[in-house]
Design a protein around this motif. Structure first.
Motif, mmCIF file in Angstrom:
data_model
loop_
_atom_site.group_PDB
_atom_site.id
_atom_site.type_symbol
_atom_site.label_atom_id
_atom_site.label_comp_id
_atom_site.label_asym_id
_atom_site.label_seq_id
_atom_site.Cartn_x
_atom_site.Cartn_y
_atom_site.Cartn_z
ATOM 1 N N GLY A 23 0.860 -1.022 -0.137
ATOM 2 C CA GLY A 23 -0.169 0.194 0.195
ATOM 3 C C GLY A 23 1.024 1.031 -0.153
ATOM 4 O O GLY A 23 0.386 2.789 0.603
ATOM 5 N N LEU A 66 -6.367 -2.316 -4.183
ATOM 6 C CA LEU A 66 -5.808 -1.192 -3.940
ATOM 7 C C LEU A 66 -5.821 -0.356 -5.115
ATOM 8 O O LEU A 66 -5.094 0.791 -5.113
ATOM 9 C CB LEU A 66 -4.523 -2.863 -4.214
ATOM 10 N N ARG A 116 -6.266 3.053 2.850
ATOM 11 C CA ARG A 116 -5.399 3.229 2.379
ATOM 12 C C ARG A 116 -4.094 3.417 3.609
ATOM 13 O O ARG A 116 -3.622 2.502 3.879
ATOM 14 C CB ARG A 116 -4.272 3.972 0.995
ATOM 15 N N TYR A 134 -5.490 0.199 5.325
ATOM 16 C CA TYR A 134 -4.877 -0.700 4.689
ATOM 17 C C TYR A 134 -3.313 -1.051 5.856
ATOM 18 O O TYR A 134 -2.810 -2.377 6.540
ATOM 19 C CB TYR A 134 -5.389 -0.912 3.652
#
Ligand SMILES: Nc1ncnc2c1ncn2[C@@H]1O[C@H](COP(=O)(O)OP(=O)(O)OP(=O)(O)O)[C@@H](O)[C@H]1O
Ligand SMILES: [Mg+2]
Lengths: 293, 890
Positions: free
Chosen positions: A56, A72, A80, A83
């Motif tokens: 990421g 993604l 993000r 993540y």
């Protein structure tokens, strides 16, 4: 169930001022949950690029990439961040890059926990737990400069694990280490994989490491070329032996990359003759005649 | 071993306390910036107060509120006492002061008043010297306070009445000087209309310097005019006893009343000045009614003096704002550089923590918090120091700038913490022409142009009452510098690229690496270039402005004096002139005869002019811009005319004489004549029909400035010796030096002249710091480069060459741009703003560039750059290739 990590035709192009580098050129890959996988490949083949996309930190130019159900390419900035915080952890090759030099092992872990708003009172116990898992509980209050490279990498793994990620990416984690320390770090990663069930993806040049991994993927020029599956068999005498089977990736339109050694061994070049058998395909070298060219 | 922390604040503290030196430097700079912005408005107010007190002190009694009018005397009272008659008026006049509200009321002293009769001739007794005496009788309830009787007694009450019995003599008291001028002593009897006056006593002021005598000079000394061959006239006044007033109702009703409220300017503050001016105007706008139909009309030069001072202070603060804002800009740029260095140190941590899932908000928040920790204590200290040092009350707006400065620090921290890229950034591959940058630059240029436009429309000062840092003025130079700097940074890679293309083909490794680095991986960011440009600008601007002002003040003083020495007298005879011209150390001397009401005719018409006759050769020696007019031109008399006269043909007539206009580019004013003049040589006086008119103005130029005072004294003596007794009082001597000293004694001028060199020095220091910071910030990259160079076998000279490439282009471009801007800015300022109010005189000063100062400034910056570079090189050399290459890994 879909694979834990799946990339389809992944492309990453770096461009600026007329220079264009295609680091990934249509890479396809699938890794199941709980797998321990190694990626090998020549320098510049795109391994690090792949890992930074998967963790990421970078965004692909085209293609699809999914990790633990996260797309993604379609993530918002907030997704993000979440993540990076909760889904993935990573370890880089340079020992100094993984840890903040002025913080102790516990503080490095606590920083990662603080980032995810973990309540303060649970932080110390979580850090101790992770360091014990890595077998380095005695290093809790040392700063990186007071540790060996192998110890640093194990602390780095502990930091990567701090927020209980589903996947750990390690980019040449043993690259700067001697054989003994490499083994310790690899063992630590395997422990994580086995005991926590975390999916682990290791980029490595280290034969000793890849030889111990069940599945090894090879990247060539930004594309998956072959992969090797190893299995241990025990014969009737109780002797263990490792069997390696080589696989190649067939892309959607049927393209295939043969390993270098195969090409060299049979002097396969330009045009090869194919033969379809009931359960396999044969590839034969040809002596190219002038008039057919 | 330290115990690890796990709490978020503890961890933040750990992060913040690493690399504390950088933070301390930033904290120090913040403290200085906050101190400067806090102290500047206070210092300006203090300066304003000083200037105000200085100016009002010069005004002395003229600043008092003076009233003229008539006294109201109640008729019909049976045998009134002085108290019954004058008491109500006195009371009302006292009220006129006590009713004034603060702040003016606090400055007002006890009012005084004097009532005078109309002027009448008094006939001196037999035996007194012949003189005409014009006399007023004066009554003042408190007249005895400021005098002592030197002979005789105080006048006693008069029993008579001006509409009845006038037989008994009326007692008066005269001043000693009056007695001497009239040639009478106590006991003398004078006839005064129907009355007989008896000089009961002669008095002398106890303190001749007392303001009372400035308001009632006629009661201290007579004024005597004594033209040759005529009986002298003595004009004066004499006190009577207040108790005599009831008998003189008619006489005083025909006279005048003068009163004044003394103003003590020594405690006036600039902050109250505007209010005081308004109060004064209100007081003087309407007549003040006194009992029994008396009234006073007040007036004062006080308010005007306050306004003039305010205009000067505002101009001064505007000039200071120009110089100081540039300085503040450099300071903030340096702070930004320092913050950049801190953030750069934290970069690895930020990138790592960001990769581990910290959101942008968390990262920026952490950095802003660090900025707050750095800035807050520093700002408080700086502000406290300023308040303690200059405890001048200012209004809330004075806090805006310091607060903005302090608040900008955490902000810059947060901004610089910017978006992160975990992968190593390759700056050469980043495209330079980002759209954001273009928009930002366009905005910057637009803002600079707008500021310039607004400034030129509005002028230097926003309003006469505002003192402090005017935002528009403060912004303009900084915006200009930023805009020019942005343009320069845009343009400067172009020539470098040319160089790069040239060296690419050649075999000079040094040139190739150096030029490539300068184009692709510039070591100094825009902030450093901005600091450098602005710093050099401020240095040059301050020194040019300083020269301009000091030359302007000197020129205005010289113009006001007209020459090194100027002597005015009723007559300056040719002999006197000759004697003075012959004095030791006199370079030239010219006596001017000014004849107003002359007529200059040409085809276009007639102009009324003042004809000035003098020895034009001597005048030319003093004022080379004035022509020498002693030789006939084709039979005609050559003349010069002032440049404000309508275009006059070459041939004209002055009276009946044919003249030819010689010199078209004459200045506006001549010494003693400001406009509409015609200059001719005195040798043509008879032909111009102006023979025998005496000169009354003498100009002297000296060889040695130090001898001015000595020569002025001898010249004065020479002039005085040639004059009659009465004429001597008319002699005044002015020296340019004296006028200049007067001008320089103004706190504002002294303040500005003192502040500009400080601004220049501080800017130089900050430029040095900016350069050092930028060079140090590039340390890692440079060490890496030096390591690589050494590994590939470059010798020291080649290493040095490449490092010179690192800063030389930027430094040279910045210096060029900065010098250009610094030279241009004074022209912008002087075209937008009339500095003549500031320096005095009526010719607006234009920028004066002293090459020596500018060269010195540039040299100082160059030396700074070289020192910074050499230090960087020395530091780079200390590191071994192994270390530096390993460092480069990161
Ligand atoms: N930020 C970048 N900008 C431009 N090109 C890049 C960037 N990062 C990587 N590349 C290029 O992409 C290609 C793949 O790089 P990558 O780092 O993924 O290789 P790698 O397989 O990790 O090599 P190694 O084994 O040496 O680490 C290389 O040719 C590299 O030059
Ligand atoms: Mg790599």
């Amino acid at each position: 169930m879909s694979p834990h990590i799946r990339c389809t035709d992944l492309v990453r192009i770096f461009s600026a001022e007329g220079v264009e580098v295609q680091a990934l050129q249509g890479l396809t890959l699938a890794i199941e949950r709980g797998e321990l996988t190694a990626i090998i490949g020549a320098s510049g083949s795109g391994k690090s690029t792949l890992l930074s996309i998967l963790s990421g930190l970078d965004v692909p130019t085209a293609g699809r990439a999914e990790v633990a159900g996260h797309d993604l390419l379609a993530m918002t900035a907030r997704e993000r961040t979440r993540y990076r915080r909760h889904t993935v952890g990573f370890v880089w090759q340079q020992t100094s890059r993984n840890l903040l030099p002025y913080l102790t092992a516990v503080e490095n872990i606590a920083t990662a926990l603080s980032v995810s708003h973990t309540p303060r009172r649970t932080r110390r116990s979580r850090a101790t737990e992770l360091l014990e898992l890595m077998d380095i509980a005695n290093l809790a209050d040392r700063r990186p400069a007071q540790m060996s490279g192998g110890q640093q990498q194990r602390v780095a793994i502990a930091v990567a694990l701090a927020n209980s990620p589903e996947v750990i990416f390690a980019d040449e984690p043993t690259g700067e280490l001697d054989e003994h320390n490499s083994q310790l770090v690899f063992d630590a990663l395997r422990t994580v994989n086995v005991e926590l069930g975390t999916t682990v993806l290791i980029v490595t040049h280290d034969q000793a490491v890849s030889a111990q991994v069940r599945r090894t993927l090879q990247i060539r020029d930004g594309r998956m070329s072959t992969e090797v599956h190893r299995s241990t068999r025990t014969d009737e005498h109780g002797n263990e032996s490792t069997h390696a089977e080589e696989y190649a990736v067939l892309d959607r339109v049927g393209r295939l990359q043969l390993p270098e050694e195969y090409l060299r061994a049979l002097a396969l070049r330009d045009l090869v003759r194919l033969e379809l058998e009931p359960d396999h395909v044969e590839v034969h070298p040809t002596a190219l005649r002038k008039d057919t060219a | 071993m330290t115990r690890s922390r796990v709490g978020t604040p503890g961890l933040l503290l750990r992060h913040t306390s690493t690399g504390i030196t950088g933070s301390l430097l930033v904290a120090l700079l913040v403290a200085i910036a906050v101190f400067a912005t806090t102290v500047a408005p206070r210092a300006l107010v203090t300066l304003g107060t000083d200037e105000l007190q200085h100016r009002l002190g010069e005004l002395s009694s003229l600043r008092d509120i003076t009233g003229l009018g008539r006294i109201g005397l109640v008729g019909g009272l049976a045998d009134p006492t002085a108290e019954e008659l004058l008491g109500p008026t006195d009371h009302a006049i006292q009220q006129s002061a006590s009713l004034l509200r603060p702040p003016l009321g606090e400055l007002a002293g006890t009012p005084r008043w004097v009532a005078r009769t109309a002027q009448q001739d008094a006939v001196l007794p037999e035996g007194a010297p012949a003189a005409r005496v014009r006399l007023k009788l004066a009554v003042d309830l408190a007249w005895g306070d400021g005098i002592r009787i030197v002979s005789g007694d105080a006048p006693s009450a008069w029993a008579g009445s001006d509409d009845g019995t006038v037989d008994a003599p009326l007692d008066i008291a005269i001043s000693q000087a009056t007695g001497e001028a009239m040639g009478v002593t106590e006991g003398a009897l004078l006839r005064y209309g129907a009355l007989t006056l008896r000089v009961a006593g002669v008095y002398a002021p106890t303190d001749p310097q007392d303001a009372y005598w400035a308001h009632a000079p006629d009661l201290a000394e007579p004024s005597v005019s004594a033209p040759d061959g005529v009986v002298p006239t003595v004009t004066t006044s004499a006190y009577i006893s207040p108790d005599s007033a009831p008998g003189l109702l008619n006489t005083f009703a025909a006279g005048a009343l003068s009163a004044w409220i003394p103003i003590d300017a020594s405690t006036i503050t600039y902050g109250d000045a505007a209010e005081i001016a308004t109060q004064t105007r209100t007081r003087t706008a309407t007549n003040f009614t006194l009992p029994a139909a008396g009234e006073l009309r007040f007036s004062s030069r006080f308010a005007d003096a306050i306004d003039q001072t305010a205009a000067r202070v505002v101009a001064a603060s505007a000039l200071l704002a120009l110089a100081l804002s540039g300085l503040l800009g450099v300071l903030l740029a340096v702070v930004t550089l320092g913050i950049g260095a801190i953030v750069e140190r934290r970069r690895a941590a930020l990138v790592l923590i960001g990769a581990r899932g910290a959101s942008g908000l968390q990262l920026r928040g952490a950095m802003a918090l660090e900025g707050l920790i750095v800035a807050l204590p520093a700002a408080i200290l700086g502000a406290a120091a300023a308040v303690v040092l200059v405890p001048e009350p200012v209004d809330a707006s004075a806090w805006v700038l310091p607060v903005l400065v302090a608040a900008s620090v955490p902000l810059v921290f947060a901004v610089r913490a910017g978006p992160h890229d975990v992968r190593a950034r390759r700056r050469d591959l980043r495209s330079r022409g980002g759209r954001v940058r273009v928009i930002a630059e366009a905005l910057l240029v637009g803002a600079a142009a707008l500021a310039l436009f607004l400034l030129s429309r509005r002028g230097l000062a926003a309003s006469a009452s505002a003192v402090g840092i005017d935002p528009l003025l403060a912004l303009t130079p900084v915006l200009l510098a930023a805009a020019v700097c942005a343009l320069a940074l845009r343009l400067y890679p172009l020539p470098l690229r040319l160089v790069l293309d040239r060296v690419r083909g050649g075999d000079s490794a040094v040139g190739l690496v150096g030029a490539a680095r300068a184009v692709r991986a510039p070591v100094h960011g825009p902030t450093a270039s901005f600091a450098l440009v602005l710093g050099v600008t401020v240095v040059v601007f301050s020194s040019v402005l300083g020269t301009t002002l000091s030359v302007g003040v000197t020129r205005a003083a010289t113009a006001e004096a007209g020459a090194d020495i100027k002597v005015r007298a009723v007559e300056i005879a040719p002999d006197t002139l000759a004697t003075i011209a012959g004095l030791d150390g006199v370079r030239a001397a010219a006596a001017l005869t000014r004849i107003p009401g002359a007529q200059l005719d040409d085809d276009g018409g007639t102009s009324g002019v003042t004809l000035v006759l003098t020895d034009t050769a001597a005048l030319h020696a003093m004022h080379p811009e004035l022509p020498q007019l002693d030789a006939r031109d084709g039979g005609r008399i050559p003349v010069a005319v002032s440049d404000d006269l309508p275009l006059i043909g070459d041939d004209a007539r002055l009276g009946s004489a044919e003249v030819v206009v010689q010199h078209r580019r004459a200045p506006r004013s001549l010494p003693g004549v400001t406009r509409d003049w015609v200059l001719a040589d005195s040798r043509f006086a008879s032909e111009l029909g102006r023979e025998g008119i005496v000169a009354d103005l003498l100009l002297i130029a000296v060889d040695d400035a130090d001898a001015v005072d000595r020569i002025a004294a001898s010249a004065e003596r020479t002039v005085i010796d040639a004059l009659s007794e009465q004429g001597r009082a008319t002699v005044t001597v002015t020296t340019a030096r004296g006028v200049l000293d007067d001008a320089r004694s103004s706190p504002v001028i002294a303040g500005i002249e003192g502040a500009l060199p400080i601004a220049a020095g501080a800017a130089l220091l900050l430029t040095l710091l900016a350069l050092a910071l930028a060079t140090l910030a590039a340390g890692a990259a440079r060490s890496h480069l030096v390591g690589v160079l050494r590994v590939i076998g470059a010798d020291r000279r080649q290493q040095r060459g490449i490092l010179v490439w690192e800063s030389a282009p930027v430094v040279i471009v910045s210096i060029l741009v900065g010098v250009g801007l610094g030279l241009a800015l004074p022209f912008v300022v002087t075209s937008a703003v009339d500095l003549s109010a500031f320096v005095g005189g009526d010719v607006a000063p234009s920028p004066v560039i002293d090459p020596l100062t500018v060269v010195l400034a540039v040299c100082a910056v160059l030396v700074t750059a070289v020192v910074a570079g050499a230090t960087a090189l020395a530091l780079g050399r200390r590191l071994t290739p192994a270390v530096t290459l390993k460092m480069g890994e990161r």
